[in-house]
Design an enzyme around this catalytic site. Structure first.
Site, PDB file in Angstrom:
ATOM      1  N   SER A 145       0.609   6.980  -2.816  1.00 25.77           N
ATOM      2  CA  SER A 145       0.047   5.650  -3.081  1.00 25.77           C
ATOM      3  C   SER A 145      -0.571   5.666  -4.474  1.00 25.77           C
ATOM      4  O   SER A 145      -1.021   6.725  -4.947  1.00 25.77           O
ATOM      5  CB  SER A 145      -1.034   5.327  -2.044  1.00 25.77           C
ATOM      6  OG  SER A 145      -1.782   4.200  -2.463  1.00 25.77           O
ATOM      7  N   TYR A 158      -8.655   8.228   1.880  1.00 23.75           N
ATOM      8  CA  TYR A 158      -7.238   7.879   1.715  1.00 23.75           C
ATOM      9  C   TYR A 158      -6.746   8.314   0.333  1.00 23.75           C
ATOM     10  O   TYR A 158      -5.688   8.942   0.203  1.00 23.75           O
ATOM     11  CB  TYR A 158      -7.082   6.367   1.902  1.00 23.75           C
ATOM     12  CG  TYR A 158      -5.664   5.844   1.781  1.00 23.75           C
ATOM     13  CD1 TYR A 158      -4.748   6.012   2.814  1.00 23.75           C
ATOM     14  CD2 TYR A 158      -5.250   5.154   0.641  1.00 23.75           C
ATOM     15  CE1 TYR A 158      -3.446   5.506   2.709  1.00 23.75           C
ATOM     16  CE2 TYR A 158      -3.957   4.657   0.528  1.00 23.75           C
ATOM     17  CZ  TYR A 158      -3.057   4.830   1.567  1.00 23.75           C
ATOM     18  OH  TYR A 158      -1.774   4.335   1.461  1.00 23.75           O
TER      19      TYR A 158
HETATM   20  N1  LIG Z   1       2.396  -0.922   2.937  1.00 30.04           N
HETATM   21  C1  LIG Z   1       1.833  -0.685   1.757  1.00 30.04           C
HETATM   22  O1  LIG Z   1       1.485  -1.621   1.022  1.00 30.04           O
HETATM   23  C2  LIG Z   1       1.637   0.719   1.288  1.00 30.04           C
HETATM   24  C3  LIG Z   1       1.181   0.921  -0.028  1.00 30.04           C
HETATM   25  C4  LIG Z   1       1.009   2.215  -0.497  1.00 30.04           C
HETATM   26  C5  LIG Z   1       1.307   3.290   0.332  1.00 30.04           C
HETATM   27  N2  LIG Z   1       1.737   3.072   1.600  1.00 30.04           N
HETATM   28  C6  LIG Z   1       2.040   4.248   2.424  1.00 30.04           C
HETATM   29  O2  LIG Z   1       3.288   4.054   3.071  1.00 30.04           O
HETATM   30  C7  LIG Z   1       3.323   4.816   4.278  1.00 30.04           C
HETATM   31  C8  LIG Z   1       3.812   3.926   5.403  1.00 30.04           C
HETATM   32  O3  LIG Z   1       2.929   2.839   5.525  1.00 30.04           O
HETATM   33  P1  LIG Z   1       3.318   1.435   6.182  1.00 30.04           P
HETATM   34  O4  LIG Z   1       2.796   0.389   5.292  1.00 30.04           O
HETATM   35  O5  LIG Z   1       4.738   1.436   6.596  1.00 30.04           O
HETATM   36  O6  LIG Z   1       2.324   1.479   7.432  1.00 30.04           O
HETATM   37  P2  LIG Z   1       2.584   1.388   8.992  1.00 30.04           P
HETATM   38  O7  LIG Z   1       1.245   1.373   9.633  1.00 30.04           O
HETATM   39  O8  LIG Z   1       3.555   0.296   9.295  1.00 30.04           O
HETATM   40  O9  LIG Z   1       3.315   2.782   9.278  1.00 30.04           O
HETATM   41  C9  LIG Z   1       2.604   3.987   9.440  1.00 30.04           C
HETATM   42  C10 LIG Z   1       3.115   4.633  10.708  1.00 30.04           C
HETATM   43  O10 LIG Z   1       2.454   5.900  10.870  1.00 30.04           O
HETATM   44  C11 LIG Z   1       2.230   6.049  12.259  1.00 30.04           C
HETATM   45  N3  LIG Z   1       1.158   7.021  12.488  1.00 30.04           N
HETATM   46  C12 LIG Z   1      -0.181   6.833  12.295  1.00 30.04           C
HETATM   47  N4  LIG Z   1      -0.827   7.939  12.667  1.00 30.04           N
HETATM   48  C13 LIG Z   1       0.101   8.827  13.086  1.00 30.04           C
HETATM   49  C14 LIG Z   1       0.049  10.147  13.583  1.00 30.04           C
HETATM   50  N5  LIG Z   1      -1.122  10.797  13.752  1.00 30.04           N
HETATM   51  N6  LIG Z   1       1.197  10.780  13.908  1.00 30.04           N
HETATM   52  C15 LIG Z   1       2.389  10.151  13.778  1.00 30.04           C
HETATM   53  N7  LIG Z   1       2.507   8.887  13.328  1.00 30.04           N
HETATM   54  C16 LIG Z   1       1.371   8.243  12.977  1.00 30.04           C
HETATM   55  C17 LIG Z   1       1.869   4.668  12.772  1.00 30.04           C
HETATM   56  O11 LIG Z   1       2.051   4.557  14.181  1.00 30.04           O
HETATM   57  C18 LIG Z   1       2.809   3.783  11.968  1.00 30.04           C
HETATM   58  O12 LIG Z   1       4.004   3.499  12.674  1.00 30.04           O
HETATM   59  C19 LIG Z   1       1.927   5.372   4.473  1.00 30.04           C
HETATM   60  O13 LIG Z   1       1.906   6.724   4.054  1.00 30.04           O
HETATM   61  C20 LIG Z   1       1.064   4.522   3.550  1.00 30.04           C
HETATM   62  O14 LIG Z   1      -0.069   5.214   3.109  1.00 30.04           O
HETATM   63  C21 LIG Z   1       1.920   1.817   2.099  1.00 30.04           C
END
Ligand SMILES: NC(=O)c1ccc[n+]([C@@H]2O[C@H](COP(=O)([O-])OP(=O)(O)OC[C@H]3O[C@@H](n4cnc5c(N)ncnc54)[C@H](O)[C@@H]3O)[C@@H](O)[C@H]2O)c1
Length: 253
Positions: A145, A158
């Site tokens: 991120s 985070y």
């Molecule tokens: N969406 C954004 O704007 C954004 C921006 C920057 C970084 N990210 C990163 O992208 C990645 C995915 O994020 P997203 O937006 O798809 O979020 P999301 O919440 O849709 O997906 C994250 C997934 O991780 C799973 N999860 C949480 N804890 C867990 C655990 N202990 N074991 C196994 N699975 C677990 C959740 O059930 C969820 O399905 C993350 O690493 C997040 O930090 C997202």
């Protein structure tokens, strides 16, 4: 993209970006083991992806904070598909992040949980996938991120975990590059996953858009495309990089 057909990927963490990456990889002929702690949505996504007629996607329950559980996820991919070529370390605890404040006030239980899932979880993904990646000259992608380098005034835990992901990625690229393993991090801008669309007020989304040079915010497909490229033969000479896929929210040398 070249070189994905017949390969096998483990996606550790489904949700918005992970499930869309599974869809993209399967459409390129790459079988996918889609792991998530929330098995219901992961199973629904896997069934829908497989029904689309590309390669097979199977869901598997796992907890990124539990090293044995991460090993079991990789073992499940081997049992089902016979090989692992790619690991996408993607899970993040998006519940703890709501209480992730600053260095003075953060509850240490929130800090520990964030480190355990986002940071130690990525190490577990790395160490259990690596023997297979070495055997198959494979690749690993970490979802990082921009929080890793932005210096945000909140979400201290985070940000620390995402900086750690980049450090781990550089270590893997350096230590196992000569053995054919590639490692990269992706820093998404704001990606409008279903979760974000449902829980973040439009006024906040509009404000965030102002900080992006693009005319739009991100979609999960934008990140999935970069993961697929980094896994593919088209990405064979890209390793050790932190890549922003963020609509120009950040411009760095
Ligand atoms: N969406 C954004 O704007 C954004 C921006 C920057 C970084 N990210 C990163 O992208 C990645 C995915 O994020 P997203 O937006 O798809 O979020 P999301 O919440 O849709 O997906 C994250 C997934 O991780 C799973 N999860 C949480 N804890 C867990 C655990 N202990 N074991 C196994 N699975 C677990 C959740 O059930 C969820 O399905 C993350 O690493 C997040 O930090 C997202």
């Amino acid at each position: 993209m070249r070189g994905l057909d017949g390969k096998v990927a483990v996606i550790a963490g489904g949700g918005g970006i992970g499930a869309e990456t599974a869809r993209r990889l399967a459409s390129e002929g790459c079988n996918v083991m889609l792991g998530d702690i929330a098995i219901g949505p992961a199973e629904a996504a896997a069934a829908a992806i497989t029904a689309e007629g590309g390669a097979t996607c199977v869901a598997h329950a796992f907890d990124a904070s539990d090293d044995a559980s991460v090993k079991a996820l990789v073992d499940a991919a081997i049992a089902r598909f016979g090989r692992v070529d790619f690991m996408h370390a993607n899970a993040a605890d998006m519940v703890s992040i709501r209480s992730d404040t600053d260095a003075l006030t953060i509850d240490l239980d929130v800090y520990d949980r964030t480190i355990q899932v986002n940071q130690r979880g990525y190490l577990s993904c790395t160490r259990h996938a690596l023997p297979h990646l070495i055997a198959n000259r494979g690749a690993i992608v970490y979802t990082s991120s921009s929080a890793a380098h932005m210096g945000e005034p909140e979400r201290v835990a985070y940000a620390m975990t995402k900086a750690a992901a980049n450090a781990l990625m550089r270590h893997v690229a350096s230590r196992w590059g000569k053995e054919g393993v590639r490692a990269n991090s992706i820093c998404p801008g704001m990606v409008l996953t279903q979760q974000i669309k449902e829980h973040i007020p439009q006024e906040f989304v509009d404000r965030v858009l102002l900080a992006h040079r693009s005319w739009r915010l991100g979609e999960s497909e934008d990140i999935a495309a970069m993961v697929a490229m980094l896994f593919s033969k088209d990405g064979e000479w890209i390793t050790g990089q932190v890549i922003a896929v963020d609509g120009g929210a950040s411009i760095r040398p």
